[in-house]
Scaffold this motif. Structure first.
Motif, PDB file in Angstrom:
ATOM      1  N   LEU A 155     -12.696 -55.701  41.967  1.00  0.00           N
ATOM      2  CA  LEU A 155     -12.358 -54.699  40.964  1.00  0.00           C
ATOM      3  C   LEU A 155     -12.499 -55.249  39.549  1.00  0.00           C
ATOM      4  N   PHE A 156     -12.090 -56.502  39.373  1.00  0.00           N
ATOM      5  CA  PHE A 156     -12.086 -57.083  38.036  1.00  0.00           C
ATOM      6  C   PHE A 156     -13.389 -57.779  37.660  1.00  0.00           C
ATOM      7  N   ARG A 157     -14.277 -57.984  38.623  1.00  0.00           N
ATOM      8  CA  ARG A 157     -15.537 -58.676  38.322  1.00  0.00           C
ATOM      9  C   ARG A 157     -16.315 -57.996  37.191  1.00  0.00           C
ATOM     10  N   PRO A 158     -16.513 -56.667  37.233  1.00  0.00           N
ATOM     11  CA  PRO A 158     -17.259 -56.042  36.129  1.00  0.00           C
ATOM     12  C   PRO A 158     -16.563 -56.184  34.776  1.00  0.00           C
ATOM     13  N   VAL A 159     -15.224 -56.175  34.779  1.00  0.00           N
ATOM     14  CA  VAL A 159     -14.478 -56.299  33.525  1.00  0.00           C
ATOM     15  C   VAL A 159     -14.697 -57.677  32.915  1.00  0.00           C
ATOM     16  N   LEU A 160     -14.503 -58.715  33.722  1.00  0.00           N
ATOM     17  CA  LEU A 160     -14.701 -60.077  33.219  1.00  0.00           C
ATOM     18  C   LEU A 160     -16.150 -60.309  32.807  1.00  0.00           C
ATOM     19  N   THR A 161     -17.064 -59.789  33.610  1.00  0.00           N
ATOM     20  CA  THR A 161     -18.483 -59.956  33.275  1.00  0.00           C
ATOM     21  C   THR A 161     -18.798 -59.320  31.928  1.00  0.00           C
ATOM     22  N   GLU A 162     -18.246 -58.140  31.679  1.00  0.00           N
ATOM     23  CA  GLU A 162     -18.503 -57.445  30.414  1.00  0.00           C
ATOM     24  C   GLU A 162     -17.912 -58.215  29.234  1.00  0.00           C
ATOM     25  N   VAL A 163     -16.687 -58.735  29.394  1.00  0.00           N
ATOM     26  CA  VAL A 163     -16.047 -59.492  28.311  1.00  0.00           C
ATOM     27  C   VAL A 163     -16.847 -60.756  28.003  1.00  0.00           C
ATOM     28  N   ILE A 164     -17.248 -61.471  29.044  1.00  0.00           N
ATOM     29  CA  ILE A 164     -17.985 -62.720  28.836  1.00  0.00           C
ATOM     30  C   ILE A 164     -19.374 -62.438  28.264  1.00  0.00           C
ATOM     31  N   THR A 165     -20.008 -61.358  28.727  1.00  0.00           N
ATOM     32  CA  THR A 165     -21.311 -60.964  28.161  1.00  0.00           C
ATOM     33  C   THR A 165     -21.176 -60.647  26.677  1.00  0.00           C
ATOM     34  N   VAL A 205      -3.023 -51.269  34.850  1.00  0.00           N
ATOM     35  CA  VAL A 205      -2.210 -51.916  33.821  1.00  0.00           C
ATOM     36  C   VAL A 205      -3.051 -52.846  32.963  1.00  0.00           C
ATOM     37  N   LEU A 206      -3.944 -53.605  33.596  1.00  0.00           N
ATOM     38  CA  LEU A 206      -4.666 -54.663  32.889  1.00  0.00           C
ATOM     39  C   LEU A 206      -5.923 -54.188  32.168  1.00  0.00           C
ATOM     40  N   ARG A 207      -6.560 -53.163  32.653  1.00  0.00           N
ATOM     41  CA  ARG A 207      -7.818 -52.728  32.031  1.00  0.00           C
ATOM     42  C   ARG A 207      -7.656 -52.438  30.534  1.00  0.00           C
ATOM     43  N   PRO A 208      -6.596 -51.706  30.118  1.00  0.00           N
ATOM     44  CA  PRO A 208      -6.445 -51.459  28.678  1.00  0.00           C
ATOM     45  C   PRO A 208      -6.249 -52.740  27.861  1.00  0.00           C
ATOM     46  N   VAL A 209      -5.670 -53.775  28.487  1.00  0.00           N
ATOM     47  CA  VAL A 209      -5.467 -55.036  27.780  1.00  0.00           C
ATOM     48  C   VAL A 209      -6.814 -55.705  27.513  1.00  0.00           C
ATOM     49  N   PHE A 210      -7.664 -55.748  28.529  1.00  0.00           N
ATOM     50  CA  PHE A 210      -8.999 -56.320  28.354  1.00  0.00           C
ATOM     51  C   PHE A 210      -9.850 -55.500  27.387  1.00  0.00           C
ATOM     52  N   ASP A 211      -9.570 -54.195  27.317  1.00  0.00           N
ATOM     53  CA  ASP A 211     -10.424 -53.294  26.542  1.00  0.00           C
ATOM     54  C   ASP A 211      -9.948 -53.049  25.114  1.00  0.00           C
ATOM     55  N   GLN A 212      -9.011 -53.845  24.624  1.00  0.00           N
ATOM     56  CA  GLN A 212      -8.475 -53.601  23.284  1.00  0.00           C
ATOM     57  C   GLN A 212      -9.581 -53.548  22.235  1.00  0.00           C
ATOM     58  N   PRO A 213      -9.648 -52.456  21.478  1.00  0.00           N
ATOM     59  CA  PRO A 213     -10.688 -52.343  20.445  1.00  0.00           C
ATOM     60  C   PRO A 213     -10.404 -53.283  19.273  1.00  0.00           C
ATOM     61  N   GLU A 244     -10.451 -63.226  22.254  1.00  0.00           N
ATOM     62  CA  GLU A 244      -9.145 -62.565  22.139  1.00  0.00           C
ATOM     63  C   GLU A 244      -8.910 -61.624  23.306  1.00  0.00           C
ATOM     64  N   ARG A 245      -9.935 -60.891  23.708  1.00  0.00           N
ATOM     65  CA  ARG A 245      -9.811 -59.980  24.854  1.00  0.00           C
ATOM     66  C   ARG A 245      -9.557 -60.761  26.137  1.00  0.00           C
ATOM     67  N   LEU A 246     -10.299 -61.854  26.332  1.00  0.00           N
ATOM     68  CA  LEU A 246     -10.138 -62.655  27.540  1.00  0.00           C
ATOM     69  C   LEU A 246      -8.740 -63.251  27.610  1.00  0.00           C
ATOM     70  N   ASN A 247      -8.274 -63.832  26.521  1.00  0.00           N
ATOM     71  CA  ASN A 247      -6.955 -64.456  26.528  1.00  0.00           C
ATOM     72  C   ASN A 247      -5.842 -63.428  26.718  1.00  0.00           C
ATOM     73  N   ALA A 248      -5.979 -62.257  26.101  1.00  0.00           N
ATOM     74  CA  ALA A 248      -4.974 -61.206  26.284  1.00  0.00           C
ATOM     75  C   ALA A 248      -4.911 -60.779  27.748  1.00  0.00           C
ATOM     76  N   GLY A 249      -6.092 -60.656  28.377  1.00  0.00           N
ATOM     77  CA  GLY A 249      -6.133 -60.261  29.778  1.00  0.00           C
ATOM     78  C   GLY A 249      -5.568 -61.311  30.707  1.00  0.00           C
ATOM     79  N   LEU A 250      -5.881 -62.582  30.432  1.00  0.00           N
ATOM     80  CA  LEU A 250      -5.354 -63.657  31.276  1.00  0.00           C
ATOM     81  C   LEU A 250      -3.841 -63.751  31.165  1.00  0.00           C
ATOM     82  N   ALA A 251      -3.315 -63.617  29.950  1.00  0.00           N
ATOM     83  CA  ALA A 251      -1.870 -63.675  29.755  1.00  0.00           C
ATOM     84  C   ALA A 251      -1.173 -62.505  30.442  1.00  0.00           C
TER      85      ALA A 251
END
Length: 240
Positions: free
Chosen positions: A133-143, A72-80, A86-93
């Motif tokens: 599971l979410f560590r790589p996602v957050l790491t990629e967004v922050i990077t 459910v959350l991966r597409p939210v973090f991955d919004q093009p 914006e990606r981080l805040n969308a994912g946290l919300a």
């Protein structure tokens, strides 16, 4: 009539469903292997064919729970087209909604049971697998944010771990909500939770090199909504 043999993945999912229901009813520590065999309708040999041990079944439950949230959350973090903030805040919300099961009764009841002391072993496994599971996602967004000049940190993965740690610690306040004996205690729990969330938000902003208030945190009305969901016998209007 010939016996219907279900595919292994279907039968395995059924065993997980029945085991989870039993854990939530009795508490993880109070369920034996024999209890699991009885509720799932399997022999010991068949059970071990799916899961080498009770602990392996718990890991499978945790992986399934975290995997469903991830889908459910991966597409939210991955919004093009969005920048890193914006990606981080969308994912946290979105995480807030997903972790509360969108307010539907069954996931809320499950979460309420998981927070009880007798289910802490199961809950810790779910949290650990969720974080892995979410560590790589957050790491990629922050990077990405560092690359864009939006964030300023030398350790994107470490910052992601800190954010996940902040989120996990809020469960302690939910447990305190269960134990609140009266309106005064509930009000103090909510006040403490809101204050701590504000601190976590500021801490996240500062370790990312952002101005205070840049990242999303739960507001008081959302904390109150959370309390109402987890304690439905207390109507929303009774909250302080």
């Amino acid at each position: 009539m010939p016996r219907v043999v279900k595919p292994k993945d279907v039968r395995r999912a059924e065993v997980l469903d029945r085991a989870l229901a039993l854990f939530l009813e009795r508490g993880y520590e109070n369920v034996s292997l024999n209890d699991l065999l009885a509720v799932s309708g399997t022999s010991k040999g068949a059970f071990y064919h799916y899961f080498p041990s009770k602990e392996a079944l718990v890991v499978a439950l945790a992986q399934r729970s975290a995997g469903e949230a991830f889908e459910v959350l991966r597409p939210v973090f991955d919004q093009p087209g969005k920048n890193a903030l914006e990606r981080l805040n969308a994912g946290l919300a979105a995480s807030y909604q997903v972790k509360l099961g969108m307010g539907v009764p069954e996931p809320i009841a499950a979460m309420r049971s998981l927070l009880m002391p007798e289910n802490q072993a199961l809950f810790r496994k779910i949290v650990t697998i969720w974080e892995d599971l979410f560590r790589p996602v957050l790491t990629e967004v922050i990077t990405q944010g560092v690359r864009e000049g939006v964030f300023d940190t030398f350790d994107p993965e470490g910052v992601g771990d800190m954010i996940q740690g902040f989120a996990a610690s809020i469960q302690d306040y939910l447990v305190r909500m269960f134990d609140a004996a009266d309106a005064k205690s509930r009000r103090k729990t909510i006040d403490d939770c809101v204050k701590r969330l504000k601190l976590y938000g500021i801490a996240t902003d500062r370790i990312l090199g952002l101005p205070d208030g840049a990242t999303v945190v739960l507001e008081r009305k959302q904390v109150e909504a959370m309390m109402t969901l987890f304690m439905p016998s207390r109507p929303a209007g009774s909250l302080p």
